[in-house]
Design a protein around this motif. Structure first.
Motif, PDB file in Angstrom:
ATOM      1  N   UNK A  50     -20.009  13.142  52.891  1.00  0.00           N
ATOM      2  CA  UNK A  50     -19.388  13.955  51.852  1.00  0.00           C
ATOM      3  C   UNK A  50     -18.986  12.969  50.802  1.00  0.00           C
ATOM      4  N   UNK A  51     -18.959  13.776  49.545  1.00  0.00           N
ATOM      5  CA  UNK A  51     -18.539  12.881  48.411  1.00  0.00           C
ATOM      6  C   UNK A  51     -17.118  12.361  48.546  1.00  0.00           C
ATOM      7  N   UNK A  52     -17.195  11.299  47.661  1.00  0.00           N
ATOM      8  CA  UNK A  52     -15.873  10.722  47.650  1.00  0.00           C
ATOM      9  C   UNK A  52     -14.884  11.386  46.690  1.00  0.00           C
ATOM     10  N   UNK A  53     -13.484  11.445  46.908  1.00  0.00           N
ATOM     11  CA  UNK A  53     -12.390  12.209  45.905  1.00  0.00           C
ATOM     12  C   UNK A  53     -12.059  11.465  44.999  1.00  0.00           C
ATOM     13  N   UNK A  54     -11.720  12.047  43.911  1.00  0.00           N
ATOM     14  CA  UNK A  54     -11.326  11.127  42.497  1.00  0.00           C
ATOM     15  C   UNK A  54      -9.897  11.191  42.599  1.00  0.00           C
ATOM     16  N   UNK A  55      -9.157  10.279  42.646  1.00  0.00           N
ATOM     17  CA  UNK A  55      -7.795   9.864  42.489  1.00  0.00           C
ATOM     18  C   UNK A  55      -7.196   9.334  41.073  1.00  0.00           C
ATOM     19  N   UNK A  56      -6.819  10.208  40.189  1.00  0.00           N
ATOM     20  CA  UNK A  56      -6.474   9.564  38.964  1.00  0.00           C
ATOM     21  C   UNK A  56      -5.514   8.237  39.119  1.00  0.00           C
ATOM     22  N   UNK A  57      -5.433   7.503  38.292  1.00  0.00           N
ATOM     23  CA  UNK A  57      -4.580   6.360  38.283  1.00  0.00           C
ATOM     24  C   UNK A  57      -3.154   6.745  38.382  1.00  0.00           C
ATOM     25  N   UNK A  58      -2.844   7.792  37.830  1.00  0.00           N
ATOM     26  CA  UNK A  58      -1.250   8.174  37.655  1.00  0.00           C
ATOM     27  C   UNK A  58      -0.932   8.453  39.151  1.00  0.00           C
ATOM     28  N   UNK A  59      -1.823   8.742  40.007  1.00  0.00           N
ATOM     29  CA  UNK A  59      -1.406   9.349  41.289  1.00  0.00           C
ATOM     30  C   UNK A  59      -1.203   8.154  42.205  1.00  0.00           C
ATOM     31  N   UNK A  60      -1.597   6.925  41.752  1.00  0.00           N
ATOM     32  CA  UNK A  60      -1.365   5.644  42.727  1.00  0.00           C
ATOM     33  C   UNK A  60       0.160   5.068  42.629  1.00  0.00           C
ATOM     34  N   UNK A  61       0.746   5.310  43.601  1.00  0.00           N
ATOM     35  CA  UNK A  61       2.194   4.698  43.703  1.00  0.00           C
ATOM     36  C   UNK A  61       2.162   3.410  43.826  1.00  0.00           C
ATOM     37  N   UNK A  62       1.595   2.724  44.780  1.00  0.00           N
ATOM     38  CA  UNK A  62       1.616   1.424  44.775  1.00  0.00           C
ATOM     39  C   UNK A  62       0.195   0.624  45.158  1.00  0.00           C
ATOM     40  N   UNK A  63       0.012  -0.674  44.934  1.00  0.00           N
ATOM     41  CA  UNK A  63      -1.077  -1.277  45.547  1.00  0.00           C
ATOM     42  C   UNK A  63      -0.450  -2.548  46.237  1.00  0.00           C
ATOM     43  N   UNK A  64      -0.964  -2.618  47.260  1.00  0.00           N
ATOM     44  CA  UNK A  64      -0.681  -3.990  48.196  1.00  0.00           C
ATOM     45  C   UNK A  64      -1.890  -4.466  48.706  1.00  0.00           C
ATOM     46  N   UNK A  65      -2.132  -5.752  49.146  1.00  0.00           N
ATOM     47  CA  UNK A  65      -3.301  -6.509  49.512  1.00  0.00           C
ATOM     48  C   UNK A  65      -3.724  -5.578  50.799  1.00  0.00           C
ATOM     49  N   UNK A  66      -5.043  -4.959  50.749  1.00  0.00           N
ATOM     50  CA  UNK A  66      -5.538  -4.206  51.611  1.00  0.00           C
ATOM     51  C   UNK A  66      -5.174  -2.701  51.702  1.00  0.00           C
ATOM     52  N   UNK A  67      -4.270  -2.335  50.977  1.00  0.00           N
ATOM     53  CA  UNK A  67      -3.687  -0.939  50.827  1.00  0.00           C
ATOM     54  C   UNK A  67      -3.372  -0.275  49.566  1.00  0.00           C
TER      55      UNK A  67
END
Length: 84
Positions: A50-67
Motif C-alpha cells: 500500500x501507499x505511504x501516508x503523508x505526515x505533515x512536519x507540524x505533526x512530528x513531536x520529536x525526532x531521536x536517532x532511529x525514532x
C-alpha cells in the motif's frame, strides 16, 4: 534520556510511533528541501503493501536517532492521506 536530532539525519526505515508510543510504521521518505533547511513532512509506510501516508512536519513531536514520535493517535495516522 535521549537527545533530539535534526530532521536532516532521518533515514528510511526509522521507527515511527504515535503519541502513546505505539509503532505506527516506518519512515519511507523525508520530504523537504535540504539546501534551504525546510522540513515538509514524512512519507510513512504503515503497511507492508500500500501507499505511504503523508505526515505533515507540524505533526512530528520529536525526532531521536532511529525514532520519530508523532503527536497523533494511531487512528489519526490511519486516516492520513497518501504521501506525494
Amino acid at each position: 534520556m535521549r537527545n533530539p536530532v535534526s530532521w536532516l539525519v532521518v533515514e528510511r526505515g526509522w521507527k515511527v510511533t504515535d503519541r502513546d508510543g505505539g509503532q505506527v510504521g516506518t519512515v519511507e521518505e523525508v520530504l523537504g528541501e535540504h539546501e534551504r533547511d525546510i522540513f515538509d513532512g514524512l512519507a510513512v509506510a504503515t503497511k507492508l503493501l500500500g501507499k505511504a501516508r503523508y505526515v505533515p512536519a507540524e505533526r512530528v513531536a520529536a525526532i531521536y536517532e532511529g525514532l520519530v514520535e508523532l503527536d497523533l493517535s494511531g487512528d489519526e495516522v490511519s486516516r492520513l492521506g497518501d504521501a506525494p
